[in-house]
Design an enzyme around this catalytic site. Structure first.
Site, PDB file in Angstrom:
ATOM      1  N   ASP A  88      46.886  12.180 -18.107  1.00  0.00           N
ATOM      2  CA  ASP A  88      47.612  12.768 -16.992  1.00  0.00           C
ATOM      3  C   ASP A  88      48.916  13.443 -17.446  1.00  0.00           C
ATOM      4  N   CYS A 119      27.498  11.228   3.829  1.00  0.00           N
ATOM      5  CA  CYS A 119      28.729  10.498   4.192  1.00  0.00           C
ATOM      6  C   CYS A 119      29.912  11.465   4.247  1.00  0.00           C
ATOM      7  N   CYS A 177      35.642   9.515   4.328  1.00  0.00           N
ATOM      8  CA  CYS A 177      37.004   9.773   3.837  1.00  0.00           C
ATOM      9  C   CYS A 177      37.635  10.952   4.576  1.00  0.00           C
ATOM     10  N   CYS A 212      41.098  10.146   6.813  1.00  0.00           N
ATOM     11  CA  CYS A 212      42.374  10.479   6.167  1.00  0.00           C
ATOM     12  C   CYS A 212      43.449  10.635   7.240  1.00  0.00           C
ATOM     13  N   CYS A 225      48.946   6.765  -1.543  1.00  0.00           N
ATOM     14  CA  CYS A 225      48.061   6.433  -0.424  1.00  0.00           C
ATOM     15  C   CYS A 225      46.692   6.129  -1.004  1.00  0.00           C
ATOM     16  N   CYS A 269      35.831   4.263   1.287  1.00  0.00           N
ATOM     17  CA  CYS A 269      34.634   4.800   0.614  1.00  0.00           C
ATOM     18  C   CYS A 269      33.634   3.677   0.333  1.00  0.00           C
TER      19      CYS A 269
HETATM   20  C1  B12 Z   1      47.679  17.047  -9.150  1.00  0.00           C
HETATM   21  C2  B12 Z   1      47.163  15.637  -9.020  1.00  0.00           C
HETATM   22  C3  B12 Z   1      47.307  14.996  -7.777  1.00  0.00           C
HETATM   23  C4  B12 Z   1      47.736  15.748  -6.534  1.00  0.00           C
HETATM   24  C5  B12 Z   1      46.543  16.619  -6.042  1.00  0.00           C
HETATM   25  C6  B12 Z   1      45.210  15.859  -6.043  1.00  0.00           C
HETATM   26  C7  B12 Z   1      43.976  16.733  -6.287  1.00  0.00           C
HETATM   27  N1  B12 Z   1      42.863  16.403  -5.683  1.00  0.00           N
HETATM   28  O1  B12 Z   1      44.046  17.700  -7.041  1.00  0.00           O
HETATM   29  C8  B12 Z   1      48.135  14.591  -5.570  1.00  0.00           C
HETATM   30  C9  B12 Z   1      49.630  14.315  -5.712  1.00  0.00           C
HETATM   31  C10 B12 Z   1      47.808  14.800  -4.103  1.00  0.00           C
HETATM   32  C11 B12 Z   1      47.355  13.431  -6.204  1.00  0.00           C
HETATM   33  C12 B12 Z   1      47.012  12.293  -5.512  1.00  0.00           C
HETATM   34  C13 B12 Z   1      46.302  11.230  -6.049  1.00  0.00           C
HETATM   35  N2  B12 Z   1      45.981  11.055  -7.350  1.00  0.00           N
HETATM   36 CO1  B12 Z   1      46.228  12.427  -8.691  1.00  0.00          CO
HETATM   37  N3  B12 Z   1      46.260  13.715 -10.085  1.00  0.00           N
HETATM   38  C14 B12 Z   1      46.569  14.974 -10.123  1.00  0.00           C
HETATM   39  C15 B12 Z   1      46.304  15.555 -11.506  1.00  0.00           C
HETATM   40  C16 B12 Z   1      47.632  15.650 -12.278  1.00  0.00           C
HETATM   41  C17 B12 Z   1      45.617  16.939 -11.523  1.00  0.00           C
HETATM   42  C18 B12 Z   1      44.409  17.052 -10.555  1.00  0.00           C
HETATM   43  C19 B12 Z   1      43.838  18.458 -10.528  1.00  0.00           C
HETATM   44  O2  B12 Z   1      43.482  18.988 -11.555  1.00  0.00           O
HETATM   45  N4  B12 Z   1      43.773  19.115  -9.369  1.00  0.00           N
HETATM   46  C20 B12 Z   1      43.284  20.440  -9.234  1.00  0.00           C
HETATM   47  C21 B12 Z   1      42.316  20.539  -8.077  1.00  0.00           C
HETATM   48  C22 B12 Z   1      41.749  21.948  -7.971  1.00  0.00           C
HETATM   49  O3  B12 Z   1      41.280  19.645  -8.395  1.00  0.00           O
HETATM   50  P1  B12 Z   1      40.442  18.881  -7.290  1.00  0.00           P
HETATM   51  O4  B12 Z   1      41.131  18.872  -6.008  1.00  0.00           O
HETATM   52  O5  B12 Z   1      40.028  17.604  -7.899  1.00  0.00           O
HETATM   53  O6  B12 Z   1      39.175  19.855  -7.153  1.00  0.00           O
HETATM   54  C23 B12 Z   1      38.036  19.716  -7.990  1.00  0.00           C
HETATM   55  C24 B12 Z   1      36.758  19.454  -7.194  1.00  0.00           C
HETATM   56  O7  B12 Z   1      36.995  18.853  -5.955  1.00  0.00           O
HETATM   57  C25 B12 Z   1      36.089  20.787  -7.140  1.00  0.00           C
HETATM   58  N5  B12 Z   1      36.384  21.653  -5.998  1.00  0.00           N
HETATM   59  C26 B12 Z   1      37.581  22.141  -5.611  1.00  0.00           C
HETATM   60  N6  B12 Z   1      37.432  23.006  -4.601  1.00  0.00           N
HETATM   61  C27 B12 Z   1      36.113  23.077  -4.330  1.00  0.00           C
HETATM   62  C28 B12 Z   1      35.419  23.815  -3.381  1.00  0.00           C
HETATM   63  C29 B12 Z   1      34.041  23.676  -3.305  1.00  0.00           C
HETATM   64  C30 B12 Z   1      33.309  24.487  -2.285  1.00  0.00           C
HETATM   65  C31 B12 Z   1      33.361  22.761  -4.171  1.00  0.00           C
HETATM   66  C32 B12 Z   1      31.888  22.575  -4.072  1.00  0.00           C
HETATM   67  C33 B12 Z   1      34.064  22.045  -5.126  1.00  0.00           C
HETATM   68  C34 B12 Z   1      35.440  22.215  -5.198  1.00  0.00           C
HETATM   69  O8  B12 Z   1      36.505  21.459  -8.329  1.00  0.00           O
HETATM   70  C35 B12 Z   1      37.845  21.087  -8.648  1.00  0.00           C
HETATM   71  C36 B12 Z   1      38.053  21.095 -10.147  1.00  0.00           C
HETATM   72  O9  B12 Z   1      37.220  20.160 -10.788  1.00  0.00           O
HETATM   73  C37 B12 Z   1      45.350  14.465 -12.116  1.00  0.00           C
HETATM   74  C38 B12 Z   1      45.496  14.238 -13.616  1.00  0.00           C
HETATM   75  C39 B12 Z   1      44.859  15.365 -14.401  1.00  0.00           C
HETATM   76  N7  B12 Z   1      45.569  15.913 -15.349  1.00  0.00           N
HETATM   77  O10 B12 Z   1      43.729  15.747 -14.128  1.00  0.00           O
HETATM   78  C40 B12 Z   1      45.707  13.178 -11.315  1.00  0.00           C
HETATM   79  C41 B12 Z   1      44.545  12.262 -10.927  1.00  0.00           C
HETATM   80  C42 B12 Z   1      43.470  13.117 -10.345  1.00  0.00           C
HETATM   81  N8  B12 Z   1      45.116  11.465  -9.858  1.00  0.00           N
HETATM   82  C43 B12 Z   1      44.676  10.247  -9.800  1.00  0.00           C
HETATM   83  C44 B12 Z   1      44.984   9.318  -8.768  1.00  0.00           C
HETATM   84  C45 B12 Z   1      44.669   7.846  -9.036  1.00  0.00           C
HETATM   85  C46 B12 Z   1      45.530   9.769  -7.551  1.00  0.00           C
HETATM   86  C47 B12 Z   1      45.700   8.963  -6.252  1.00  0.00           C
HETATM   87  C48 B12 Z   1      44.572   7.992  -5.954  1.00  0.00           C
HETATM   88  C49 B12 Z   1      47.061   8.206  -6.326  1.00  0.00           C
HETATM   89  C50 B12 Z   1      47.450   7.480  -5.051  1.00  0.00           C
HETATM   90  N9  B12 Z   1      46.886   6.316  -4.785  1.00  0.00           N
HETATM   91  O11 B12 Z   1      48.280   7.938  -4.309  1.00  0.00           O
HETATM   92  C51 B12 Z   1      45.795  10.102  -5.201  1.00  0.00           C
HETATM   93  C52 B12 Z   1      44.404  10.474  -4.612  1.00  0.00           C
HETATM   94  C53 B12 Z   1      44.447  11.618  -3.632  1.00  0.00           C
HETATM   95  C54 B12 Z   1      43.112  12.349  -3.534  1.00  0.00           C
HETATM   96  N10 B12 Z   1      42.391  12.175  -2.433  1.00  0.00           N
HETATM   97  O12 B12 Z   1      42.761  13.059  -4.463  1.00  0.00           O
HETATM   98  C55 B12 Z   1      43.700   9.953 -10.937  1.00  0.00           C
HETATM   99  C56 B12 Z   1      42.276   9.934 -10.354  1.00  0.00           C
HETATM  100  C57 B12 Z   1      41.320   8.938 -11.000  1.00  0.00           C
HETATM  101  C58 B12 Z   1      39.946   9.059 -10.376  1.00  0.00           C
HETATM  102  N11 B12 Z   1      39.216   7.961 -10.297  1.00  0.00           N
HETATM  103  O13 B12 Z   1      39.538  10.105  -9.948  1.00  0.00           O
HETATM  104  C59 B12 Z   1      44.010  11.170 -11.933  1.00  0.00           C
HETATM  105  C60 B12 Z   1      42.806  11.671 -12.700  1.00  0.00           C
HETATM  106  C61 B12 Z   1      45.096  10.661 -12.898  1.00  0.00           C
HETATM  107  C62 B12 Z   1      44.542   9.757 -14.000  1.00  0.00           C
HETATM  108  N12 B12 Z   1      44.744  10.123 -15.252  1.00  0.00           N
HETATM  109  O14 B12 Z   1      43.921   8.752 -13.776  1.00  0.00           O
HETATM  110  N13 B12 Z   1      47.031  13.695  -7.501  1.00  0.00           N
HETATM  111  S1  SF4 Z   2      33.938  10.110  -1.360  1.00  0.00           S
HETATM  112 FE1  SF4 Z   2      33.122   8.177  -0.529  1.00  0.00          FE
HETATM  113  S2  SF4 Z   2      33.801   8.162   1.618  1.00  0.00           S
HETATM  114 FE2  SF4 Z   2      34.001  10.268   0.868  1.00  0.00          FE
HETATM  115  S3  SF4 Z   2      32.091  11.274   1.381  1.00  0.00           S
HETATM  116 FE3  SF4 Z   2      31.825  10.511  -0.691  1.00  0.00          FE
HETATM  117  S4  SF4 Z   2      30.888   8.490  -0.420  1.00  0.00           S
HETATM  118 FE4  SF4 Z   2      31.746   9.049   1.565  1.00  0.00          FE
HETATM  119  S1  SF4 Z   3      45.318   9.824  -0.437  1.00  0.00           S
HETATM  120 FE1  SF4 Z   3      45.614   9.419   1.770  1.00  0.00          FE
HETATM  121  S2  SF4 Z   3      46.498  11.287   2.601  1.00  0.00           S
HETATM  122 FE2  SF4 Z   3      45.666  11.797   0.575  1.00  0.00          FE
HETATM  123  S3  SF4 Z   3      43.580  12.513   0.996  1.00  0.00           S
HETATM  124 FE3  SF4 Z   3      43.400  10.326   0.620  1.00  0.00          FE
HETATM  125  S4  SF4 Z   3      43.552   9.376   2.654  1.00  0.00           S
HETATM  126 FE4  SF4 Z   3      44.288  11.474   2.840  1.00  0.00          FE
END
Ligand code: B12
Ligand code: SF4
Ligand code: SF4
Length: 364
Positions: free
Chosen positions: A149, A206, A209, A213, A256, A263
């Site tokens: 990260d 499913c 989530c 949220c 959060c 899930c």
């Molecule tokens: C920026 C970041 C955040 C941001 C944005 C999250 C996000 N989803 O991007 C914020 C601050 C919100 C965040 C929150 C959290 N994070 Co964070 N975060 C990161 C970080 C630094 C980069 C993530 C990233 O690259 N985002 C870019 C976007 C574009 O990626 P994405 O949303 O995942 O989208 C992907 C897919 O969904 C798909 N996709 C996107 N758009 C579309 C559209 C379509 C049509 C389709 C089919 C697919 C698709 O492709 C994308 C690229 O693969 C990583 C560490 C790292 N260097 O990777 C940790 C990381 C993802 N975080 C982590 C954690 C633990 C969390 C939290 C749980 C912490 C908490 N409890 O508060 C939350 C979870 C929130 C959530 N629901 O995701 C862990 C996740 C571990 C795991 N099991 O997945 C990581 C990997 C850190 C680590 N080294 O462990 N995080």
């Molecule tokens: S991530 Fe978990 S809660 Fe969300 S759609 Fe997939 S199985 Fe359901």
């Molecule tokens: S971490 Fe909390 S606020 Fe962020 S997407 Fe998940 S449920 Fe929503």
């Protein structure tokens, strides 16, 4: 040294297969739950990342947008990289009170479960470094870099390709036997190791989530608008928390977990055996008023070695003020808020005023 040389011969793919097996075994011995290996092609994920950035969904996380294609092209970040060794480590702690109960009892602070123990960056990095040292003992000097990260790395996409699971609709990586309560880390390397099959998606129909949220931050399956996510609002955002989200934050003062708590794949998740990830200073179930009363020195003392420290004391108070604005009124809560009404930080004062107004009945 002779045995190492016999074992590893650059020209033989058999030996790379053998080495890959050993790396997975060593990973387990070092406390990782799973290791997978992948190549560096992230074409589709790169498109999704670029669209996400274009839509501004990263909010003020400039570190997400300032690295060009380095995040989605490992070879641009570390020239010579041809494989990524991806690792996952469980973190869900043994709780004194269940997470779901804490979220219902809002005078107790909810701190996301990944952050109640020691900072995972330090724990994971040290283990990955040990893994690299073990490989080096066999191969001799080789090209690698360790990440947790810490740099522009598309960790979830790489882990999915390496077979550690799939990116769920909430955008976290899920493993079908272990759920999603784990961290990710990587070794970028120039070793031509055999790659694993990618993880398959099991979200099916499913969408729990998305429905549950609290801030509707999952704007479509697999698409998170970080600007709405409580994790972003409480950890990444440095300024004022937009007023529309404050009531929805509830008692979540650092991150959060809701989308993961609901899930179905997490019903069978294991708690971690790592002592480093167990709650420190009772941070898994502390009273909001107690935490709000901490001086800056106490904050620094009790968050030493924890990821929480990085948000700083002012944002810590900001977050707790919001939570105190969301709890049922009582003299204790109102007095706690009043004790910070003249805090030197304008940011803290503004959030305290908002919270007090919630208790005096105005501006609802
Ligand atoms: C920026 C970041 C955040 C941001 C944005 C999250 C996000 N989803 O991007 C914020 C601050 C919100 C965040 C929150 C959290 N994070 Co964070 N975060 C990161 C970080 C630094 C980069 C993530 C990233 O690259 N985002 C870019 C976007 C574009 O990626 P994405 O949303 O995942 O989208 C992907 C897919 O969904 C798909 N996709 C996107 N758009 C579309 C559209 C379509 C049509 C389709 C089919 C697919 C698709 O492709 C994308 C690229 O693969 C990583 C560490 C790292 N260097 O990777 C940790 C990381 C993802 N975080 C982590 C954690 C633990 C969390 C939290 C749980 C912490 C908490 N409890 O508060 C939350 C979870 C929130 C959530 N629901 O995701 C862990 C996740 C571990 C795991 N099991 O997945 C990581 C990997 C850190 C680590 N080294 O462990 N995080
Ligand atoms: S991530 Fe978990 S809660 Fe969300 S759609 Fe997939 S199985 Fe359901
Ligand atoms: S971490 Fe909390 S606020 Fe962020 S997407 Fe998940 S449920 Fe929503």
């Amino acid at each position: 040294m002779d045995t190492a040389q016999n074992y590893f011969d650059q020209s033989s793919s058999n030996n790379h297969t053998h080495l890959a097996q050993d790396i997975k075994q060593w990973g387990k011995e070092l406390g990782f739950q799973q290791i997978g290996i992948t190549n560096i092609h992230l074409d589709k994920d790169e498109t999704h990342l670029m669209n996400w950035l274009k839509a501004g969904r990263h909010g003020k996380m400039e570190y997400m947008s300032c690295h060009g294609t380095k995040r989605s092209r490992p070879q641009d970040l570390v020239p010579g990289t041809i494989r990524v060794i991806s690792a996952r480590m469980d973190y869900f702690p043994q709780e004194s009170v269940k997470a779901e109960q804490l979220l219902e009892n809002n005078t107790i602070a909810y701190i996301s479960r990944y952050a109640v123990g020691r900072d995972y960056h330090k724990v994971m990095r040290a283990r990955l470094q040990r893994l690299a040292t073990k490989i080096e003992a066999i191969t001799g000097s080789f090209g690698y870099r360790v990440f947790v990260d810490s740099a522009p790395v598309l960790e979830k996409a790489l882990a999915q390709k390496a077979g550690l699971g799939w990116i769920g609709k909430h955008t976290n990586l899920i493993n079908h036997t272990a759920g999603s309560w784990f961290f990710l880390g990587e070794l970028y390397t120039n070793l031509p190791l055999p790659v694993d099959s990618p993880g398959e998606n099991h979200c099916g129909t499913c969408q729990t989530c998305i429905d549950l949220c609290p801030t509707q931050a999952i704007v479509a399956p697999y698409q998170l608008d970080a600007r709405r996510c409580i994790s972003y609002l409480t950890i990444e955002l440095r300024g004022s928390i937009p007023v529309e989200f404050r009531p929805l934050i509830g008692n979540r003062i650092y991150g959060c977990d809701d989308c993961q708590l609901v899930c179905p794949w997490n019903h069978f998740a294991q708690t971690t055996g790592e002592t480093d990830f167990q709650p420190r200073h009772g941070l898994d179930a502390a009273e909001l008023v107690e935490l709000f009363d901490w001086s800056e020195d106490e904050f620094l003392k009790y968050t030493e070695g924890s990821a929480i420290r990085r948000i700083g004391y002012v944002c810590w108070l900001r977050n707790i003020a919001v939570a105190l604005g969301n709890v049922p009124s009582s003299n204790e809560i109102i007095n706690a808020l009043k004790s910070r009404i003249n805090h030197p930080s304008e940011l803290v004062r503004e959030h305290v005023q908002w919270a007090l107004l919630r208790h005096t009945g105005a501006h609802h």
